[in-house]
Scaffold this active site. Structure first.
Site, PDB file in Angstrom:
ATOM      1  N   HIS A   1       0.833  -1.207   0.000  1.00  0.00           N
ATOM      2  CA  HIS A   1       0.000   0.000   0.000  1.00  0.00           C
ATOM      3  C   HIS A   1       0.865   1.254   0.000  1.00  0.00           C
ATOM      4  O   HIS A   1       0.583   2.223  -0.722  1.00  0.00           O
ATOM      5  CB  HIS A   1      -0.923   0.011   1.230  1.00  0.00           C
ATOM      6  CG  HIS A   1      -2.108  -0.885   1.099  1.00  0.00           C
ATOM      7  ND1 HIS A   1      -1.987  -2.239   0.875  1.00  0.00           N
ATOM      8  CD2 HIS A   1      -3.446  -0.635   1.173  1.00  0.00           C
ATOM      9  CE1 HIS A   1      -3.197  -2.784   0.817  1.00  0.00           C
ATOM     10  NE2 HIS A   1      -4.108  -1.821   0.985  1.00  0.00           N
TER      11      HIS A   1
ATOM     12  N   ASP B   1       7.399  -2.418   8.423  1.00  0.00           N
ATOM     13  CA  ASP B   1       7.007  -2.521   7.011  1.00  0.00           C
ATOM     14  C   ASP B   1       6.742  -1.149   6.407  1.00  0.00           C
ATOM     15  O   ASP B   1       7.054  -0.903   5.240  1.00  0.00           O
ATOM     16  CB  ASP B   1       5.739  -3.377   6.885  1.00  0.00           C
ATOM     17  CG  ASP B   1       5.908  -4.741   7.525  1.00  0.00           C
ATOM     18  OD1 ASP B   1       7.061  -5.192   7.642  1.00  0.00           O
ATOM     19  OD2 ASP B   1       4.899  -5.336   7.912  1.00  0.00           O
TER      20      ASP B   1
ATOM     21  N   HIS C   1       0.089  -4.255   8.746  1.00  0.00           N
ATOM     22  CA  HIS C   1       1.537  -4.392   8.689  1.00  0.00           C
ATOM     23  C   HIS C   1       2.131  -4.010  10.035  1.00  0.00           C
ATOM     24  O   HIS C   1       1.511  -3.288  10.828  1.00  0.00           O
ATOM     25  CB  HIS C   1       2.133  -3.478   7.606  1.00  0.00           C
ATOM     26  CG  HIS C   1       1.946  -3.980   6.209  1.00  0.00           C
ATOM     27  ND1 HIS C   1       2.791  -4.882   5.615  1.00  0.00           N
ATOM     28  CD2 HIS C   1       1.004  -3.683   5.280  1.00  0.00           C
ATOM     29  CE1 HIS C   1       2.385  -5.121   4.383  1.00  0.00           C
ATOM     30  NE2 HIS C   1       1.296  -4.410   4.157  1.00  0.00           N
TER      31      HIS C   1
END
Length: 307
Positions: free
Chosen positions: A176, A221, A217
């Site tokens: 994302h 991350d 996450h």
């Protein structure tokens, strides 16, 4: 009625220009789109290797309360809004007269950034599989482990979009954030509204916090994505040819070819050296060595006096 005709004419003209570019660049664009599928296939594959376990200690989890299953949609909703907004913006030259870039060339650049970042992401999440922190990846969830595939088609279909939303194991680093940062950096360079640039970076920060709060996450991350994507874009952007800026109105309809650029360079060099590009210009010029130039013939001052 007049405005509608002008808009249609603008759309038609821009479409014809972009189609010419698409016929030239379609292979690179297609390769970038195919890699999006390969990236999804890799994420699907690592889910088969995922083994649920205790959630790792995380600073972001300590600071940000978990949104939970009921409010986890907030992060996805913001991401979808940003994604669609950027896509629509890249096609604005078809509608608005203030053209700053060619859509085909812009997407060629964006896909190059995405592919390079996603290649690094695939290497990292296959190197080490971390236990997923999201609710559907924890011990006891039916989605935490995938049963062995019954056929190769089950793997190739990647169960889109369900398999993407409920994937596990593809953690370091956040996909994302790759999209959000690539889109934000691209608009920062080629966008025209300073206020939107500012809000784009603010929303990117908010999206980072929402990803951690929704437990999609770990914080690492998101942090790794921030500096990795920026570095990838920085180095690849230096290697790619710069896109022509169309806002001044002086750029050609299509980017110049190498032959055209060479011809234009020679013309500019003639002008800089004091020579006229027009062959009909036969005005005498005084040279540095004291000789006159008249057309293509050079005569010394003494010869002229003798005549």
């Amino acid at each position: 009625m007049w405005r509608a005709k002008q808009l249609w004419k603008r759309v038609f003209t821009e479409t014809s220009v972009e189609l010419k570019l698409l016929r030239e660049k379609w292979k690179l664009l297609l390769a970038g789109l195919i890699f999006q599928y390969i990236h999804g296939l890799a994420a699907r594959g690592v889910h088969y290797l995922h083994r649920p376990g205790p959630t790792l200690q995380d600073l972001g989890f300590m600071i940000l309360p978990e949104l939970g299953r009921e409010r986890g949609y907030i992060s996805e909703t913001l991401f979808t809004f940003l994604f669609l907004s950027f896509v629509l913006w890249t096609f604005h030259p078809f509608v608005y007269s203030s053209k700053r870039f060619y859509t085909v060339l812009l997407w060629r650049r964006v896909l190059a950034f995405l592919v390079a970042s996603q290649m690094l992401r695939i290497v990292t999440f296959y190197s080490t599989q971390l236990p997923g922190p999201n609710y559907h990846c924890r011990e006891g969830s039916k989605l935490a482990r995938l049963p062995p595939p019954e056929s190769v088609y089950e793997v190739l279909l990647i169960n889109f979009p369900h398999g993407v939303v409920y994937g596990c194991g593809d953690l370091i680093f956040s996909s994302h954030m790759i999209f959000i940062l690539v889109f934000t950096i691209t608009y920062h360079k080629y966008g025209s509204k300073s206020l939107i640039k500012f809000f784009a970076w603010v929303i990117a920060i908010i999206q980072s916090l929402l990803i951690v709060a929704s437990r999609k996450h770990y914080t690492v991350d998101v942090v790794v994505a921030w500096y990795t994507v920026n570095l990838v874009v920085f180095f690849i952007d230096k290697k790619l040819p710069e896109m022509p800026d169309r806002s001044g109105g002086s750029q050609p309809l299509l980017p110049l070819s190498a032959k055209e650029k060479d011809g234009k360079f020679r013309e500019d060099s003639k002008l800089l050296n004091g020579n006229s590009v027009d062959a009909a210009d036969w005005r005498p010029r005084m040279q540095a060595n004291g000789k006159h130039e008249d057309g293509k013939h050079m005569h010394s001052e003494s010869a002229l006096n003798g005549a």
